[in-house]
Design an enzyme around this catalytic site. Structure first.
Site, PDB file in Angstrom:
ATOM      1  N   TRP A 234      37.715  34.943  41.386  1.00  0.00           N
ATOM      2  CA  TRP A 234      37.535  36.451  41.426  1.00  0.00           C
ATOM      3  C   TRP A 234      36.582  36.693  40.277  1.00  0.00           C
ATOM      4  O   TRP A 234      36.639  37.699  40.163  1.00  0.00           O
ATOM      5  CB  TRP A 234      38.995  37.211  41.149  1.00  0.00           C
ATOM      6  CG  TRP A 234      40.338  37.036  42.073  1.00  0.00           C
ATOM      7  CD1 TRP A 234      39.760  38.399  43.043  1.00  0.00           C
ATOM      8  CD2 TRP A 234      40.949  36.659  42.358  1.00  0.00           C
ATOM      9  NE1 TRP A 234      40.674  38.507  43.431  1.00  0.00           N
ATOM     10  CE2 TRP A 234      41.351  36.781  43.006  1.00  0.00           C
ATOM     11  CE3 TRP A 234      41.220  35.560  41.392  1.00  0.00           C
ATOM     12  CZ2 TRP A 234      42.971  36.753  43.514  1.00  0.00           C
ATOM     13  CZ3 TRP A 234      42.884  34.621  42.058  1.00  0.00           C
ATOM     14  CH2 TRP A 234      43.524  35.561  43.230  1.00  0.00           C
ATOM     15  N   CYS A 270      43.017  37.103  48.086  1.00  0.00           N
ATOM     16  CA  CYS A 270      44.426  37.754  48.048  1.00  0.00           C
ATOM     17  C   CYS A 270      44.829  37.346  49.728  1.00  0.00           C
ATOM     18  O   CYS A 270      45.197  37.634  49.727  1.00  0.00           O
ATOM     19  CB  CYS A 270      44.691  38.871  47.862  1.00  0.00           C
ATOM     20  SG  CYS A 270      43.180  40.726  48.473  1.00  0.00           S
ATOM     21  N   HIS A 328      44.712  44.890  49.385  1.00  0.00           N
ATOM     22  CA  HIS A 328      45.202  43.453  48.183  1.00  0.00           C
ATOM     23  C   HIS A 328      46.297  43.565  49.789  1.00  0.00           C
ATOM     24  O   HIS A 328      46.290  44.363  50.108  1.00  0.00           O
ATOM     25  CB  HIS A 328      46.494  43.992  47.083  1.00  0.00           C
ATOM     26  CG  HIS A 328      46.834  42.968  46.552  1.00  0.00           C
ATOM     27  ND1 HIS A 328      45.866  41.593  47.308  1.00  0.00           N
ATOM     28  CD2 HIS A 328      47.934  42.679  46.711  1.00  0.00           C
ATOM     29  CE1 HIS A 328      47.805  40.254  46.289  1.00  0.00           C
ATOM     30  NE2 HIS A 328      48.261  41.727  46.376  1.00  0.00           N
ATOM     31  N   ASP A 351      53.927  37.386  48.218  1.00  0.00           N
ATOM     32  CA  ASP A 351      52.914  37.578  47.464  1.00  0.00           C
ATOM     33  C   ASP A 351      52.533  35.806  47.208  1.00  0.00           C
ATOM     34  O   ASP A 351      53.284  35.924  45.985  1.00  0.00           O
ATOM     35  CB  ASP A 351      52.859  38.471  47.139  1.00  0.00           C
ATOM     36  CG  ASP A 351      51.280  38.594  46.471  1.00  0.00           C
ATOM     37  OD1 ASP A 351      50.408  38.368  47.188  1.00  0.00           O
ATOM     38  OD2 ASP A 351      51.001  40.186  45.939  1.00  0.00           O
ATOM     39  N   TYR A 522      36.153  43.493  45.438  1.00  0.00           N
ATOM     40  CA  TYR A 522      36.588  43.694  45.904  1.00  0.00           C
ATOM     41  C   TYR A 522      38.477  44.696  45.209  1.00  0.00           C
ATOM     42  O   TYR A 522      38.727  45.466  45.248  1.00  0.00           O
ATOM     43  CB  TYR A 522      37.518  43.618  46.790  1.00  0.00           C
ATOM     44  CG  TYR A 522      38.727  42.413  46.944  1.00  0.00           C
ATOM     45  CD1 TYR A 522      39.682  43.003  46.989  1.00  0.00           C
ATOM     46  CD2 TYR A 522      38.222  41.256  46.303  1.00  0.00           C
ATOM     47  CE1 TYR A 522      40.874  41.632  46.973  1.00  0.00           C
ATOM     48  CE2 TYR A 522      39.520  39.797  46.661  1.00  0.00           C
ATOM     49  CZ  TYR A 522      40.492  40.457  46.652  1.00  0.00           C
ATOM     50  OH  TYR A 522      41.535  39.923  46.749  1.00  0.00           O
TER      51      TYR A 522
END
Length: 689
Positions: A234, A270, A328, A351, A522
């Site tokens: 990220w 993600c 997400h 997740d 994002y």
């Protein structure tokens, strides 16, 4: 293994068994069946076949009856309700047909099957793969609705929602769970987990349980801890790997992981983790879908509150570990929760994005969606983290770095967890599932559940559980403000906004406004400052004024990230009043790209597809690449280099497809160049026989 001469020849009845077991879409020469359901095999090479035959089915490194990884069973007159069973279908002097059934709770994976006749040593019949069975009422993953089984297990195309809550966008994804070798790769993933490495025998014995496997696989899809499939990044810089926005399917990622000798694939964010986990779980037979949560909280300290800090200029500061992401993406899988009770069965949140450790490693879930809605955050697994993602309260602070003083600007309890979205069953449209995660935002019931969750976590305060401490008490602002969008939000065009300020008081107010615009990821992480300005305004009593803001394309072009997101903030310092923060997260759209199918798409017949794109800006586009994929339409991912495109020039590329199967298929296209990142679209192609 017996001698070659006496080795039985096995006919696995691949076509018939696959049809009965909903496994016809796998491209494999090996038998793939589902548990709790009979399959038929025929073999020869045993004398007096129907006499005293004993079958041995075994899986894992040290098969044993105690761990349910070894079963021995002889021929019986009917299918057993409990264990494995074999029923004689027919026999002749040279061959025998047997119907074999596994129990509903059998361990899944690759089995070795042998047969023993009388006192002779066992002879191998070969191997087969056993999967979960959502079509069977005794299975923990049983899904009574057939259309949902088709979508959540057999559908290899998906739509993932992105953008932000004011402006939801979407893109297609090729899950590709039936592509060649993907099942083998999914089995390898299980055998490379930390759980397996630490104790292979126990790990394999737990593979009957979707709850266990969901948790293990949520850890294995990310590379943290275990050299898993995808490495997250990220940073906004993706050298040495692929930009996460450029992937269009899971097949390429899983194949790359295997080809590299199981080195993590670079890079994911993600939706990549969620899409790969969807592929793996659907492949194994666990009904699974991707879920997008807008304005998603990452509550790092577990207090169900997210703190954001801004300096006097209105710049969003990276202080503290809490954050709010524009969106997400995670997963829901469907199975029974024997550990929690019937009302907690159904959709479970998993997740695979590595955000916080759980049990010492980066894994998350399964958390019962029903438990999240009811604030039962103490139930396994990771309830507080998932609850906060959709429910946390937001606190916005003005932070003075010179003095270290923080002043609460305002708090908001309705900001987090908006427009929670997934793809519809059997249609390419969006379904909103927010109400399945929480009661209506702002309702008394929603606040009651929030207080209940805080209480369970030992966070209740003496007065109102959401009340800030004394020094954090929120004062009423004198003015209100908002950003309005004027015109289109498209990469390549100027960005036009209006800052609207309104005086709420009956006396005039002087306001000094510091405005900034930053390109972000994002996750709202700031990358480059694009623009800043300050104005001083006087607002008459109850007056509303609009201030136009124009950020020209050349000003933001170089600074924009591939997420195409900009955060605009205005920190309004009101004379003799408290500061007011106005902010908006903007996601720009890419220009359109068009796909046309020229003629009829027929199985095993060539069909031409045209992809057209017009350069919308006044500059030449260089390094243009077109990436195309689609299950049953073409093998792998096709990459075509396209000549540079002059200003306003149209490019038209024709490519040939040879569809391999009838039905509605999806073609995914991704175009990128030096000025535009990942312009994606998809087209449904109806293939006929």
């Amino acid at each position: 293994m017996g001698q070659a001469a006496t080795q039985p020849r096995t006919d696995w009845h691949l076509k018939e068994n696959a049809r009965e077991h909903h496994t016809s879409k796998f491209s494999s020469g090996e038998l793939i069946v589902r548990r709790g359901q009979a399959f038929t095999i025929t073999f020869n090479g045993t004398e007096r076949p129907e006499q005293n035959l004993i079958f041995i089915a075994e899986t894992g490194p040290k098969p044993s009856k105690g761990t349910k990884t070894l079963a021995t069973f002889d021929i019986s007159s009917a299918v057993s309700k409990e264990g494995w069973s074999a029923v004689l279908q027919s026999s002749s002097s040279s061959s025998v047909s047997i119907s074999i059934a596994s129990p509903h709770n059998a361990v899944i994976g690759r089995y070795r099957l042998s047969v023993q006749s009388g006192s002779s040593s066992p002879q191998s019949l070969g191997t087969f793969v056993l999967l979960f069975n959502p079509w069977s009422s005794g299975d923990d993953v049983f899904m009574p609705n057939n259309a949902e089984c088709e979508e959540y297990v057999l559908e290899d195309f998906g739509i993932i929602f992105a953008g932000n809550k004011n402006h939801i966008s979407s893109f297609g994804w090729n899950f590709g769970q039936f592509q060649e070798d993907i099942l083998n790769i999914c089995l390898s993933i299980m055998d490379r987990s930390l759980y397996y490495r630490q104790d292979p025998v126990t790990d394999v014995s737990h593979r009957h349980d979707p709850r266990y496997l969901g948790r293990v696989l949520s850890a294995m899809v990310n590379a943290n801890d275990d050299q898993g499939v995808v490495l997250g990044n990220w940073s906004g810089k993706y050298e040495g790997g692929k930009n996460p926005t450029s992937w269009t399917g899971s097949g390429e990622i899983l194949q790359s992981w295997k080809k590299s000798g199981f080195k993590p694939v670079k890079y994911g964010q993600c939706w990549v983790f969620a899409a790969v986990l969807t592929t793996v779980l659907r492949c194994l037979g666990i009904p699974t879908r991707t879920i997008t949560n807008f304005s998603s909280a990452h509550d790092a300290d577990g207090n169900l509150r997210v703190d954001e800090f801004y300096d006097a200029e209105g710049n969003h500061l990276e202080r503290g570990a809490d954050s709010v992401w524009n969106f997400h993406v995670w997963n829901e899988s469907w199975f029974t929760r024997h550990d929690l009770g019937p009302s907690y069965s159904g959709w479970q949140v998993l997740d695979a994005t590595p955000q916080e450790e759980s049990g010492g490693i980066y894994q998350c879930g399964p958390a019962s969606r029903h438990a999240i809605k009811e604030g039962e955050v103490e139930l396994d697994y990771d309830g507080p983290f998932v609850f906060a993602e959709v429910n946390a309260d937001c606190m916005y602070w003005n932070y003075d770095s010179a003095t270290g003083k923080k002043t609460l600007i305002f708090s908001k309890s309705t900001e987090i967890g908006a427009s929670i979205s997934t793809k519809a069953v059997g249609r390419d449209s969006r379904v909103d599932v927010t109400r399945d995660y929480k009661y209506e935002e702002g309702s008394a019931k929603e606040r009651e559940i929030f207080k209940k969750a805080r209480k369970k976590l030992g966070l209740e305060d003496k007065f109102d559980p959401t009340a800030p401490k004394q020094e954090e008490v929120e004062l009423k602002p004198d003015i209100s403000g908002k950003f309005k969008v004027a015109g289109s939000l498209e990469v390549g065009k100027d960005l036009n906004l209006l800052l609207v300020l309104e005086n709420l008081q009956s006396d005039a107010k002087t306001v000094n406004v510091n405005m900034t615009a930053w390109s972000t990821l994002y996750t709202r992480r700031r990358i480059n400052q694009i623009w800043k300005d300050s104005i001083s305004v006087t607002l008459a009593p109850k007056e509303e004024k609009q201030f136009p803001i124009k950020i020209k394309y050349p000003e933001y072009q170089q600074q924009l990230t591939t997420d195409k997101t900009i955060q605009v903030t205005a920190l309004c310092h009101v004379e003799d009043g408290i500061p007011v923060l106005v902010k908006r997260n903007i996601t720009l759209d890419n220009p359109d790209i068009a796909i046309q199918v020229l003629g009829e798409a027929k199985v095993n017949k060539e069909v031409v597809v045209e992809v057209a794109f017009t350069n919308p800006i006044k500059e030449e586009l260089k390094d243009c690449v077109l990436q195309v994929e689609g299950s049953d339409l073409l093998q792998g991912v096709l990459e075509l280099r396209i000549p540079p495109l002059k200003a306003t020039e149209k490019s038209s590329t024709k490519l040939k497809l040879i569809p391999s199967e009838a039905g509605p298929k999806h073609l995914l296209v991704n175009f990128f160049c030096d000025k535009f990142a990942d312009i994606k679209t998809f087209k449904m192609v109806n293939v006929i026989n």
